[in-house]
Design an enzyme around this catalytic site. Structure first.
Site, PDB file in Angstrom:
ATOM      1  N   GLY A   1       3.803   1.344  -0.451  1.00  0.00           N
ATOM      2  CA  GLY A   1       4.754   2.432  -0.733  1.00  0.00           C
ATOM      3  C   GLY A   1       6.158   1.885  -0.865  1.00  0.00           C
ATOM      4  O   GLY A   1       6.351   0.677  -1.036  1.00  0.00           O
ATOM      5  N   ASN A   2       7.144   2.759  -0.805  1.00  0.00           N
ATOM      6  CA  ASN A   2       8.537   2.307  -0.848  1.00  0.00           C
ATOM      7  C   ASN A   2       9.416   3.264  -0.059  1.00  0.00           C
ATOM      8  O   ASN A   2       8.931   4.262   0.474  1.00  0.00           O
ATOM      9  CB  ASN A   2       9.009   2.163  -2.299  1.00  0.00           C
ATOM     10  CG  ASN A   2       8.895   3.476  -3.054  1.00  0.00           C
ATOM     11  OD1 ASN A   2       9.551   4.449  -2.723  1.00  0.00           O
ATOM     12  ND2 ASN A   2       8.022   3.514  -4.062  1.00  0.00           N
TER      13      ASN A   2
END
Ligand code: C5P
Length: 401
Positions: free
Chosen positions: A209-210
């Site tokens: 993810g980020n």
């Protein structure tokens, strides 16, 4: 002045600053706006309903029912072009942030379909309390416009932050808000917004993810709605609550975001892609949790490329559709953003540079430069995310006209 026939609903809560609203109501009616006033019981102690009913030429309301008559809060919330709660006390702010409906003002607020503006007024310590900060953040994330407080002498005798904005300032903001709504090129336009991160599964418990919070995209979706657009928000796994007054589709992965976009893109006039979509995903997510074992080498995760949703929109858009993308660059920012305008066939690129202090992920402010396919480059100042959203939406407005 742009207020003739505009319907302004003024909500007054209990604060000493309530006396200033008399001047605001007078200025509004003198500008030919139609004004109705709703007061909380506490507000009635600070300012006379008789003065306000005389100036607004309307009965001032503060009870959910009077004798055998019921005040129709839904009708009031639908009547207005703009609802302004001024002064906004700490108590009413907390009720708004939690949806507590124990008086007519709250019932009207909760059923209002128009944009809402609030003008807080409180002592400095209350203004800085984390509960107040959190409550204001929640309201802002739902699209409520928060009018900044001033710095100066306070009712307590102290000097500091927390003074309600002056009536003339509030009046000017009402004029710009209402005229924006009625003349804007976005009125009735269907706008697709993507926001938040995407999570790409490695196994059932892990993902790639980020740090995207979705705040910028949600602020944009709210501003587009305020300027009259019909907004369809496709939101990745952000912890932010769903904003009100628009269609929200929750997705998790880039592929889900892509499918949701394809399903609606043809019907939309504008696509604004703020999502931080993962460029790659694990090729074969595991069906059960990967376990480490003594002597076993760590896994090698094979990645494959995700579809580029903005590029898809750029490639498939008709002449009457426009696409807006974001670019987060660490070096050669302008050059790379210009390249992105071409490679993704975007009409506008909003450039974030991580080198700018106060810009980017997680923070409440942003500093962006707007680039268009008409060779314009417009650097903007460091602003709060809702203010940046307003500037971007104004630029989209301008692009359309
Ligand atoms: O290529 P880059 O990720 O820098 O481009 C950023 C822009 O492209 C953003 O507007 C983002 O929402 C969009 N994008 C997308 N699909 C991807 C990657 C980026 O829509 N797979």
């Amino acid at each position: 002045m742009g207020l003739t026939g505009k319907k302004i609903l003024i909500g007054i809560s209990g604060s000493i600053a309530a006396y200033k609203i008399i001047l605001l109501v007078r200025q509004l009616t003198q500008s030919d706006a139609l004004v109705k006033v709703v007061m909380t019981k506490a507000a009635v102690d600070f300012v006379s309903p008789l003065v306000l009913s005389t100036l607004s030429r309307q009965k001032v309301l503060s009870d959910l029912s009077e004798g055998d008559a019921w005040a129709n809060h839904v009708e009031l919330g639908r009547w207005a072009d703009l609802m302004v709660i001024a002064p906004l006390s700490c108590n009413t702010l907390a009720k708004m942030a939690t949806g507590l409906c124990d008086n007519l003002l709250m019932a009207v607020y909760l059923s209002a379909t128009c944009p809402v503006m609030v003008c807080p007024a409180m002592d400095e310590d209350m203004w800085h309390h984390p509960a107040t900060r959190d409550n204001l953040k929640r309201l802002s994330s739902w699209g409520v416009q928060i009018v900044p407080v001033g710095n100066g002498s306070l009712a307590s005798g102290l000097v500091g932050e927390g003074r309600m904005a002056e009536p003339e300032q509030i009046f000017d903001l009402i004029v710009s808000q209402v005229s924006l709504k009625s003349t804007g090129a976005l009125q009735g336009k269907k706008v697709l917004v993507t926001a938040g991160p995407t999570y790409e599964p490695i196994d059932p418990v892990r993902f790639i993810g980020n740090h995207s919070s979705g705040k910028m995209g949600i602020a944009l979706a709210n501003e587009l709605k305020t300027q009259g657009a019909e907004v369809h928000l496709i939101l990745g796994p952000s912890t932010a609550p769903d904003p009100a007054g628009m269609q929200v589709v929750r997705v998790r992965t880039a592929l889900e975001m892509f499918e949701a976009t394809k399903a609606i893109f043809d019907e939309c006039d504008i696509a604004v892609m703020t999502a931080a979509v993962a460029d790659f995903r694990p090729a074969k997510p595991l069906e059960s949790k990967y376990k480490k074992q003594a002597g076993k080498a760590p896994p090698i995760i094979e990645l494959i490329e995700n579809p580029d949703i903005l590029a898809y929109c750029g490639k498939h858009k008709r002449a009457d559709q426009i696409s807006v993308g974001f670019a987060l660059e660490t070096n050669d920012a302008i050059k790379n953003a210009q390249k992105k305008l071409i490679t993704k066939s975007a009409n506008i690129i909003v450039l974030n540079s991580l080198q700018d202090k106060g810009a980017g992920f997680g923070v409440d402010t942003n500093k962006v430069t707007l680039l268009t396919d008409r060779q314009q480059i417009m650097p903007l100042a460091l602003m709060s995310k809702p203010e940046v959203a307003k500037a971007i939406v104004n630029a989209i407005n301008e692009y359309l006209t």
